[in-house]
Design an enzyme around this catalytic site. Structure first.
Site, PDB file in Angstrom:
ATOM      1  N   ARG A  24       0.824  -1.214   0.000  1.00 60.11           N
ATOM      2  CA  ARG A  24       0.000   0.000   0.000  1.00 60.11           C
ATOM      3  C   ARG A  24       0.856   1.261   0.000  1.00 60.11           C
ATOM      4  O   ARG A  24       0.532   2.246  -0.667  1.00 60.11           O
ATOM      5  CB  ARG A  24      -0.951  -0.021   1.209  1.00 60.11           C
ATOM      6  CG  ARG A  24      -2.110  -1.018   0.999  1.00 60.11           C
ATOM      7  CD  ARG A  24      -2.703  -1.453   2.308  1.00 60.11           C
ATOM      8  NE  ARG A  24      -3.883  -2.298   2.156  1.00 60.11           N
ATOM      9  CZ  ARG A  24      -3.856  -3.613   1.887  1.00 60.11           C
ATOM     10  NH1 ARG A  24      -2.713  -4.233   1.714  1.00 60.11           N
ATOM     11  NH2 ARG A  24      -4.991  -4.293   1.787  1.00 60.11           N
ATOM     12  N   GLY A  88      -1.341 -11.944  -5.093  1.00 60.65           N
ATOM     13  CA  GLY A  88      -2.740 -11.540  -5.237  1.00 60.65           C
ATOM     14  C   GLY A  88      -2.934 -10.074  -4.892  1.00 60.65           C
ATOM     15  O   GLY A  88      -3.732  -9.370  -5.528  1.00 60.65           O
ATOM     16  N   ASP A 307      -4.516 -15.353   7.215  1.00 59.28           N
ATOM     17  CA  ASP A 307      -3.260 -16.008   6.812  1.00 59.28           C
ATOM     18  C   ASP A 307      -2.694 -16.917   7.909  1.00 59.28           C
ATOM     19  O   ASP A 307      -1.771 -17.685   7.656  1.00 59.28           O
ATOM     20  CB  ASP A 307      -2.214 -14.957   6.418  1.00 59.28           C
ATOM     21  CG  ASP A 307      -2.642 -14.204   5.158  1.00 59.28           C
ATOM     22  OD1 ASP A 307      -3.382 -14.782   4.343  1.00 59.28           O
ATOM     23  OD2 ASP A 307      -2.241 -13.037   4.994  1.00 59.28           O
ATOM     24  N   LYS A 334      -6.264 -19.202  -1.702  1.00 60.70           N
ATOM     25  CA  LYS A 334      -4.994 -18.506  -1.436  1.00 60.70           C
ATOM     26  C   LYS A 334      -3.902 -19.035  -2.370  1.00 60.70           C
ATOM     27  O   LYS A 334      -4.208 -19.627  -3.384  1.00 60.70           O
ATOM     28  CB  LYS A 334      -4.614 -18.663   0.041  1.00 60.70           C
ATOM     29  CG  LYS A 334      -5.619 -18.006   0.987  1.00 60.70           C
ATOM     30  CD  LYS A 334      -5.637 -16.502   0.804  1.00 60.70           C
ATOM     31  CE  LYS A 334      -6.659 -15.829   1.696  1.00 60.70           C
ATOM     32  NZ  LYS A 334      -6.804 -14.393   1.396  1.00 60.70           N
TER      33      LYS A 334
HETATM   34  C1  S3P Z   1      -4.057  -9.042   1.963  1.00 61.28           C
HETATM   35  C2  S3P Z   1      -5.316  -9.488   2.241  1.00 61.28           C
HETATM   36  C3  S3P Z   1      -5.653 -10.908   2.477  1.00 61.28           C
HETATM   37  C4  S3P Z   1      -4.428 -11.747   2.800  1.00 61.28           C
HETATM   38  C5  S3P Z   1      -3.252 -11.430   1.925  1.00 61.28           C
HETATM   39  C6  S3P Z   1      -2.896  -9.949   1.955  1.00 61.28           C
HETATM   40  C7  S3P Z   1      -3.872  -7.605   1.691  1.00 61.28           C
HETATM   41  O1  S3P Z   1      -6.278 -11.411   1.318  1.00 61.28           O
HETATM   42  O2  S3P Z   1      -4.725 -13.119   2.710  1.00 61.28           O
HETATM   43  O3  S3P Z   1      -2.120 -12.180   2.358  1.00 61.28           O
HETATM   44  O4  S3P Z   1      -2.715  -7.122   1.724  1.00 61.28           O
HETATM   45  O5  S3P Z   1      -4.866  -6.927   1.435  1.00 61.28           O
HETATM   46  P1  S3P Z   1      -7.865 -11.197   1.090  1.00 61.28           P
HETATM   47  O6  S3P Z   1      -8.115  -9.776   1.347  1.00 61.28           O
HETATM   48  O7  S3P Z   1      -8.183 -11.566  -0.310  1.00 61.28           O
HETATM   49  O8  S3P Z   1      -8.508 -12.128   2.086  1.00 61.28           O
END
Ligand code: S3P
Length: 420
Positions: A24, A88, A307, A334
């Site tokens: 971020r 992701g 997580d 995940k």
């Molecule tokens: C994250 C949000 C989570 C988490 C990932 C990091 C983030 O995923 O599992 O490791 O930085 O916003 P989700 O928001 O899809 O659950």
């Protein structure tokens, strides 16, 4: 790599900085008006992808990850597809950035990321006016034509900070207000940072509303990652001769579900916030916990430890009675299908564990015999089964353990310092 039983676990450590906050910070610095200086960013494979993608879209970075100067550029259409690796967060947050600029870009990733759902961001960003094309089942590669968006009111079916953040980021440049609501509040780093940076953003329970805003360049220091700390905390509470202190770690309420669940299980774990600016930062102390007991994990706590949920299976093996996790179907989406990978690998080590569509049940006071596990390229699975090796009778061989570099390249180095 083979991990073998250890006699003692002791140490005062600090863990690498927070992955979610690093992504971020890089993105908001790229979206700001003016330069930013970011201190102690997490350098790992995932955050390198976010930096590379932003660079290809016109942002300039100088310095190293301990002190990085970020100079925003004019967002431009890249000449090549953008590689998001295993990340992701890079993919979904950058989808929000690209959708809200008048540019065209294609995102793609590794095998694991190419099996993860993208419809969850395509739907709201599409409603706002961005155009998407993706492979069958809305998997990557995904092409995005961004443009002038309009604000929407969106009810997300999943508690996902990635979805929420993609919509909020797009909302910063949309016409009118944008609201996103989720079933349970997920991590709120995006909201906290944007508030601090002067954006118009309001939270009301599980609803966040953002108005078109510009943000100024900023300076920020990143706290330690509580998700990385959790591996050491788990080892500390399970091992019979252990004391672990983790300093300088982020203790955001939307991230500490694992610590709270350990408490419910009777663990000797304490944490205290020592200072708070954008994020609360403090210390965690975890010690051997002979009175661990299994519990049915409260479903509403799952998003605040998404997580860390697999670690509950490991703790459950050593607790008295049953540990039951339900309502965690998101784990199947995940970096690997974490419910299947947890269950299959624990069985390989001689542990009895039952699989549910949305979780698992483990009976306590079992032994981990040992054997070979395959984390299927998933960093968090590799780290958890490495701990299982230290707590086993005959040791655990973890295949492809190098995948820990996705989030925590120093994992084995720190581990080595605390075990004897
Ligand atoms: C994250 C949000 C989570 C988490 C990932 C990091 C983030 O995923 O599992 O490791 O930085 O916003 P989700 O928001 O899809 O659950």
């Amino acid at each position: 790599m083979k991990l073998v039983p250890v006699r003692k676990v002791r140490g005062e450590i600090s863990v690498p900085t927070d992955k979610s906050i690093t992504h971020r910070a890089l993105i908001f610095a790229a979206l700001a008006e003016g330069e930013s200086t970011l201190y102690n960013l997490l350098r790992c494979l995932d955050t390198e992808r976010t930096k590379d993608v932003l660079e290809k879209l016109g942002t300039k970075f100088e310095g190293d990850w301990t002190k990085m100067k970020v100079t925003p550029g004019v967002f431009r259409t890249p000449t090549e597809p953008l590689f998001c690796g295993n990340s992701g967060t890079t993919t979904r947050l950058m989808a929000g950035v690209i959708a809200s600029h008048e540019i065209f870009a294609v995102l793609y990733g590794d095998d694991s990321l190419s099996r993860r759902p993208m419809a969850r961001v395509m739907e709201p960003l599409g409603m706002m006016g961005a155009k998407f094309l993706a492979r069958e089942n809305n998997f990557l590669p995904m092409a995005i034509q961004g443009g002038r968006l309009k604000g929407i009111e969106y009810e997300s079916k999943v508690a996902s900070a990635q979805v929420k953040s993609a919509v909020i980021i797009a909302g910063l440049r949309a016409e009118g207000k944008t609201t996103v609501e989720e079933p349970v509040k997920s991590r709120d780093h995006t909201e906290r940072m944007l508030k601090k940076l002067g954006a118009s953003i309001q939270e009301e329970g599980n609803r966040v509303t953002v108005w078109p805003s510009s943000i100024k360049g900023f300076t920020m220091e990143i706290p330690g990652d509580v998700s990385s700390a959790s591996f050491f905390v788990a080892l500390g509470v399970i091992h019979p001769n252990a004391r672990i202190v983790v300093r300088g770690v982020g203790l955001n309420e939307t991230r500490i579900g694992f610590l709270k669940t350990l408490k419910l299980m009777g663990a000797n774990v304490e944490w205290r916030v020592e200072n708070e600016d954008v994020e609360p930062i403090g210390t965690i102390v975890a010690e051997s916990s002979p009175n661990l007991r299994g519990i049915e994990v409260p479903v509403e706590m799952i998003p605040s430890m998404i997580d860390e949920v697999p670690l509950l299976a490991l703790v459950g093996v050593f607790a008295e009675g049953e540990t039951v996790v339900k309502g965690a179907e998101e784990l199947r989406k995940k970096e690997s299908d974490r419910i299947r990978v947890v269950v299959e690998n624990f069985r390989r080590l001689g542990v009895t564990i039952e699989e549910f569509p949305d979780g698992f049940r483990v009976v306590g006071r079992q032994r981990i015999r040992g054997g070979v596990v395959d984390p299927e390229g998933d960093h968090r699975m590799a780290m958890m089964f490495s701990l299982a090796g230290l707590l086993s009778e005959e040791g655990v061989e973890v295949k492809d353990h190098e995948c820990v570099s996705v989030s925590f390249p120093e994992f084995y180095g720190i581990l080595e310092k605390v075990i004897a």
